[in-house]
Design a protein around this motif. Structure first.
Motif, PDB file in Angstrom:
ATOM      1  N   VAL A   1      64.506  87.143  58.828  1.00 15.92           N
ATOM      2  CA  VAL A   1      63.454  87.370  59.828  1.00 15.92           C
ATOM      3  C   VAL A   1      62.337  86.340  59.671  1.00 15.92           C
ATOM      4  O   VAL A   1      61.825  85.802  60.663  1.00 15.92           O
ATOM      5  N   ALA A   2      61.944  86.045  58.425  1.00 17.03           N
ATOM      6  CA  ALA A   2      60.906  85.043  58.191  1.00 17.03           C
ATOM      7  C   ALA A   2      61.352  83.662  58.663  1.00 17.03           C
ATOM      8  O   ALA A   2      60.565  82.905  59.257  1.00 17.03           O
TER       9      ALA A   2
ATOM     10  N   ALA B   1      54.988  82.476  58.422  1.00 18.88           N
ATOM     11  CA  ALA B   1      56.402  82.577  58.057  1.00 18.88           C
ATOM     12  C   ALA B   1      56.917  81.264  57.483  1.00 18.88           C
ATOM     13  O   ALA B   1      57.746  81.256  56.572  1.00 18.88           O
ATOM     14  N   ALA B   2      56.427  80.137  58.012  1.00 24.85           N
ATOM     15  CA  ALA B   2      56.848  78.838  57.477  1.00 24.85           C
ATOM     16  C   ALA B   2      56.380  78.668  56.035  1.00 24.85           C
ATOM     17  O   ALA B   2      57.131  78.192  55.177  1.00 24.85           O
TER      18      ALA B   2
ATOM     19  N   ASP C   1      46.569  84.227  54.651  1.00 26.19           N
ATOM     20  CA  ASP C   1      45.448  83.818  55.501  1.00 26.19           C
ATOM     21  C   ASP C   1      45.921  83.467  56.909  1.00 26.19           C
ATOM     22  O   ASP C   1      45.257  83.802  57.897  1.00 26.19           O
ATOM     23  N   GLU C   2      47.070  82.817  57.005  1.00 26.69           N
ATOM     24  CA  GLU C   2      47.614  82.493  58.325  1.00 26.69           C
ATOM     25  C   GLU C   2      48.006  83.770  59.064  1.00 26.69           C
ATOM     26  O   GLU C   2      47.747  83.909  60.266  1.00 26.69           O
ATOM     27  N   ALA C   3      48.619  84.722  58.370  1.00 28.71           N
ATOM     28  CA  ALA C   3      49.013  85.972  59.018  1.00 28.71           C
ATOM     29  C   ALA C   3      47.792  86.791  59.426  1.00 28.71           C
ATOM     30  O   ALA C   3      47.802  87.460  60.470  1.00 28.71           O
TER      31      ALA C   3
ATOM     32  N   LEU D   1      67.545  89.969  51.766  1.00 30.64           N
ATOM     33  CA  LEU D   1      68.223  89.116  52.731  1.00 30.64           C
ATOM     34  C   LEU D   1      67.656  89.276  54.140  1.00 30.64           C
ATOM     35  O   LEU D   1      67.360  88.272  54.821  1.00 30.64           O
ATOM     36  N   TYR D   2      67.491  90.500  54.596  1.00 30.17           N
ATOM     37  CA  TYR D   2      66.990  90.713  55.959  1.00 30.17           C
ATOM     38  C   TYR D   2      65.577  90.158  56.153  1.00 30.17           C
ATOM     39  O   TYR D   2      65.332  89.440  57.137  1.00 30.17           O
ATOM     40  N   PRO D   3      64.603  90.436  55.262  1.00 27.89           N
ATOM     41  CA  PRO D   3      63.277  89.816  55.456  1.00 27.89           C
ATOM     42  C   PRO D   3      63.309  88.295  55.417  1.00 27.89           C
ATOM     43  O   PRO D   3      62.536  87.645  56.127  1.00 27.89           O
TER      44      PRO D   3
END
Length: 336
Positions: A54-55, A288-289, A277-279, A49-51
């Motif tokens: 945050v994402a 995150a999206a 790759d985006e990160a 739930l927490y991640p």
């Protein structure tokens, strides 16, 4: 009538205490169940739930850059709202849909093959023969190997001068772009995770009463009819759970194609690889999206799997398999 009238309140009063006792017992069982489940819920809250929250929050922020108002580089990520999501379905739509279809194709192809091979493995491991323990251990070895090690192993096998080309007599560049790269990932993933389905199906086979098969053999049922009318219906709960777990795991496929084929390969790039790759390029908002979209995709697949295919991960219900000629009946049916 006058003699029976005072007996009614006494009868009602005599039944009241058991109801209160049952109510206390039920509430006590509920409190005990909540106490026992609370550690699991706490771990799920911290790990899942927490991640997720945050994402979702990070997906609403962009990457630091020049502030058009001041001309200086911003120290914090600017709030962009839903721009990361609109960019995914706008400017980056081609790459996103390619990764989406790669993820879907690899998932359903590998899970289908793993289901067939896993059931065959379970039937082999369930039979009584000399050396069965050795066969069980050899079948479960691929599942015990870490995925990174498995990817390196298959990369060596699919090398240009590797074992795969030697056996086929062809010179195929398996680890480059193309459909052959997808075939390499499918073969490696099926070899790695088919034993997982076989292990869960084996657990379901071992709880089937042997008397059911004896009754079917006495009626002259062939092995194929026994498998279709006895084995599959009774092993369906374990099989559905295994397929559900493998489907959810395959939708998040990252390490095997990343190590076996490589990054930014159009033919095998999945949604997880796209987010990574985006990160890696310090674009945490778009990453995150992508992660949120992948989470929603996995959630919808799991929901559809449970609702439409009848994957019952809680317990037996009335929507189970139809009872055939040799299937055992419930106690209530026998009593009736």
């Amino acid at each position: 009538m006058t003699q029976n009238s005072p007996a009614r309140p006494r009868a009602a009063a005599s039944f009241a205490p058991p109801r209160r006792r049952r109510r206390r017992a039920t509430s006590g069982s509920a409190r005990l169940a909540a106490l026992l489940v609370s550690p699991t819920l706490l771990v799920l809250t911290v790990v899942v739930l927490y991640p997720t929250i945050v994402a979702l929050k990070d997906s609403l922020f962009g990457t630091p850059g020049l502030d058009p108002k001041t001309g200086f580089v911003r120290d914090t990520d600017p709030f962009v709202g839903a721009e990361n999501y609109t960019a995914i379905f706008g400017d980056a739509a081609d790459r996103f849909w390619n990764a989406f279809w790669n993820t879907t194709f690899l998932t359903f192809t590998t899970v289908a093959l793993e289901t067939v091979i896993g059931v065959a493995m379970a039937l082999i491991m369930h039979r009584a023969f000399q050396g069965r323990a050795l066969v069980r251990a050899s079948i479960l070895v691929p599942w015990a190997i870490p995925t990174a090690v498995s990817g390196l192993l298959w990369r060596w096998i699919f090398n240009s001068d590797g074992i795969a080309n030697t056996l086929t007599g062809q010179h195929v560049l398996w680890t480059t772009e193309g459909f052959h790269a997808q075939v390499a990932v499918i073969i490696a993933d099926v070899w790695k995770t088919a034993p997982f389905i076989g292990l869960l199906v084996l657990a379901g086979l071992q709880v089937i009463n042997k008397e059911v098969y004896e009754a079917a053999r006495m009626d002259g049922a062939s092995p194929l009819r026994q498998f279709w009318h006895i084995t599959l219906p009774l092993v369906k709960p374990a099989l559905m759970v295994a397929v559900l777990f493998r489907t959810l795991d395959a939708l998040r496929m990252f390490d095997l194609p990343y190590i076996l084929i490589g990054a930014q390969k159009t033919s095998v790039e999945t949604l997880s690889m796209l987010a990574q790759d985006e990160a890696a390029n310090v674009r945490f908002g778009p990453a995150a999206a992508y992660a949120v979209i992948l989470f929603l995709y996995v959630f919808l697949i799991a929901l559809a799997f449970v609702r439409l295919l009848g994957a019952n991960v809680v317990g037996d219900d009335e929507s189970g398999p139809k009872r055939g000629r040799w299937l055992p009946r419930r106690r209530t049916e026998v009593a009736a």
